[in-house]
Enzyme design. Structure first.
Site, mmCIF file in Angstrom:
data_model
loop_
_atom_site.group_PDB
_atom_site.id
_atom_site.type_symbol
_atom_site.label_atom_id
_atom_site.label_comp_id
_atom_site.label_asym_id
_atom_site.label_seq_id
_atom_site.Cartn_x
_atom_site.Cartn_y
_atom_site.Cartn_z
ATOM 1 N N ASP A 74 -1.973 6.712 6.188
ATOM 2 C CA ASP A 74 -2.994 5.764 5.717
ATOM 3 C C ASP A 74 -3.303 4.819 6.882
ATOM 4 O O ASP A 74 -2.491 3.967 7.231
ATOM 5 C CB ASP A 74 -2.438 4.999 4.509
ATOM 6 C CG ASP A 74 -3.398 3.913 4.011
ATOM 7 O OD1 ASP A 74 -4.488 3.752 4.589
ATOM 8 O OD2 ASP A 74 -3.048 3.240 3.018
ATOM 9 N N LYS A 112 -12.166 -2.023 6.358
ATOM 10 C CA LYS A 112 -11.403 -2.908 7.228
ATOM 11 C C LYS A 112 -11.936 -2.836 8.652
ATOM 12 O O LYS A 112 -12.291 -3.845 9.232
ATOM 13 C CB LYS A 112 -9.910 -2.557 7.217
ATOM 14 C CG LYS A 112 -9.031 -3.131 6.102
ATOM 15 C CD LYS A 112 -9.527 -2.968 4.733
ATOM 16 C CE LYS A 112 -8.595 -3.505 3.668
ATOM 17 N NZ LYS A 112 -7.831 -2.459 2.971
ATOM 18 N N TRP A 140 0.828 -1.204 0.000
ATOM 19 C CA TRP A 140 0.000 0.000 0.000
ATOM 20 C C TRP A 140 0.861 1.252 0.000
ATOM 21 O O TRP A 140 0.588 2.201 -0.724
ATOM 22 C CB TRP A 140 -0.982 0.000 1.177
ATOM 23 C CG TRP A 140 -1.938 -1.146 1.123
ATOM 24 C CD1 TRP A 140 -2.116 -2.127 2.056
ATOM 25 C CD2 TRP A 140 -2.885 -1.456 0.072
ATOM 26 N NE1 TRP A 140 -3.087 -3.013 1.663
ATOM 27 C CE2 TRP A 140 -3.572 -2.630 0.450
ATOM 28 C CE3 TRP A 140 -3.202 -0.867 -1.146
ATOM 29 C CZ2 TRP A 140 -4.562 -3.220 -0.342
ATOM 30 C CZ3 TRP A 140 -4.185 -1.442 -1.947
ATOM 31 C CH2 TRP A 140 -4.849 -2.598 -1.541
HETATM 32 C C1 PLP Z 1 -7.167 -1.983 1.829
HETATM 33 C C2 PLP Z 1 -6.151 -0.927 1.955
HETATM 34 C C3 PLP Z 1 -6.014 0.097 0.992
HETATM 35 C C4 PLP Z 1 -6.852 0.159 -0.266
HETATM 36 O O1 PLP Z 1 -8.110 0.568 0.024
HETATM 37 P P1 PLP Z 1 -9.208 0.793 -1.134
HETATM 38 O O2 PLP Z 1 -10.331 1.346 -0.345
HETATM 39 O O3 PLP Z 1 -9.471 -0.567 -1.726
HETATM 40 O O4 PLP Z 1 -8.660 1.720 -2.137
HETATM 41 C C5 PLP Z 1 -5.062 1.075 1.208
HETATM 42 N N1 PLP Z 1 -4.284 1.055 2.301
HETATM 43 C C6 PLP Z 1 -4.360 0.087 3.236
HETATM 44 C C7 PLP Z 1 -3.468 0.122 4.420
HETATM 45 C C8 PLP Z 1 -5.305 -0.933 3.097
HETATM 46 O O5 PLP Z 1 -5.395 -1.893 4.022
#
Ligand code: PLP
Length: 356
Positions: free
Chosen positions: A168, A192, A101
């Protein structure tokens, strides 16, 4: 029978949230309309949005100089939107690369300015969180991925720096207490640990905006979404509603101090089972282990499909590891009960007795 859901994302939600969410699909709070068929400008939805913002602010104790937004496009849109809004062509941003990511965030940011990758754990397939790096003082921001969903590492503490941190937090948002003042911006895809797929939470310090010279399409400007209270266009109504229910559940449970204590306990139980079992092995440096995604392998890889078959028979779902790590990944987000972890660890023990 309801399964034990270890999926990495979209992921487990509290049973009470699913119940309320399903009722609102038929009739929202007895108004005679479904949450799916009301205007985003109706007083009912504005109340949902206001309550959601208020819950974010109270859970994280967000000061007034920050804005709270619910956007769409997933965390992946934030990879470029953050750089587009914060990083000028002539500017420089620092990134720590701790997995797939972060790598994607780095790739996108490079379109907008200079990106300096100041630390990376790629040399060991992202099995640790790098330390001992210096944050360049002239960086516009420092980008981190707090929890690495795929590899199973997590920042336990964040670097002390005067450079604003853009983080993030997609896979560990609301999982523990944080000091929001340490961050210039936080973003998190809901699916998540906060709700269903379809909305992305953004918390941003307002004074960081308005400093780049490029023209930005309206939909991609944080300032426009701030000015319009996340209603510049039709927001993701239902994902916001279910996120609100989840945040209410967190609040009822006792807020982030309780989430943090429970998540610590659950992670300890999970890793204790991995470490004490002769057949299994954790894939991450112990001090960097994630409390959200526990990654582990069978030392004898030929037993893998047999173990997954036994998991399936025991009602354990979503345990297969990401293809870049292999093995297994137990995602144990806020809504995962300790009892479900017990079902998995008991199975690991009995598997070792049979095959050890
Ligand atoms: C799942 C995830 C993403 C991607 O998220 P989307 O909503 O599918 O774009 C980005 N960063 C992390 C840490 C993730 O776990």
């Amino acid at each position: 029978m309801k399964k034990h859901n270890f999926s990495a994302g979209p992921a487990i939600l509290p049973a009470s949230v699913l119940q309320k969410a399903s009722e609102a699909v038929i009739d929202l709070n007895g108004i005679g309309l479904s949450i799916l068929e009301i205007s985003h400008r109706s007083k009912e939805f504005i109340a949902v949005l206001d309550r959601s913002v208020e819950l974010v602010k109270s859970l994280y104790q967000v000061p007034d100089d920050y804005a709270v937004l619910f956007l769409s496009g997933g965390a992946s849109t934030q990879f470029f939107m953050s750089a587009m809004n914060l990083l000028d062509d002539s500017g420089k941003a620092a990134y720590v690369d701790t997995g797939s990511w972060s790598s994607k965030a780095i790739k996108e940011a490079k379109q907008f300015g200079t990106v300096e990758v100041i630390a990376s754990s790629k040399d060991k397939n992202y099995t640790y969180i790098p330390t001992g790096y210096a944050v360049p003082q002239d960086a516009t921001y420092l980008h981190l991925t707090s929890n690495n969903t795929i590899f199973g590492t997590q920042f336990r503490t964040f670097p002390k720096t005067t450079v604003p941190i853009v983080c993030d937090m997609s896979s560990d948002v609301f999982s523990r207490q944080i000091d929001i003042n340490q961050f210039g911006m936080i973003y998190a895809g809901a699916q998540k640990n906060m709700g269903p797929a379809g909305t992305t939470l953004v918390i941003i310090r307002k004074d960081l905006l308005g400093k780049v010279n490029r023209t930005i399409p309206s939909m991609l400007q944080y300032q426009i979404h701030i000015d319009q209270d996340s209603c510049y266009n039709t927001p993701p109504v239902y994902p916001i509603y279910v996120s609100m229910l989840t945040m209410e559940w967190i609040e009822e449970m006792g807020g982030l101090p309780v989430m943090e204590a429970q998540n610590k306990l659950k992670a300890e139980k999970m890793y204790q089972a991995i470490d004490s079992n002769p057949l299994f092995e954790g894939t991450v440096r112990p001090e960097d282990r994630s409390w959200m995604n526990a990654t582990f392998i069978l030392k004898d890889g030929s037993l893998e499909s047999l173990f997954l078959k036994e998991c399936d028979a025991a009602g354990i779902s979503g345990l297969k590891g990401h293809r870049s790590v292999g093995g297994f990944r137990a995602s144990i987000y806020n809504a995962m009960p300790l009892e479900s972890i017990g079902v998995l660890t008991d199975l690991m023990d009995s598997f070792a007795q049979k095959h050890g």
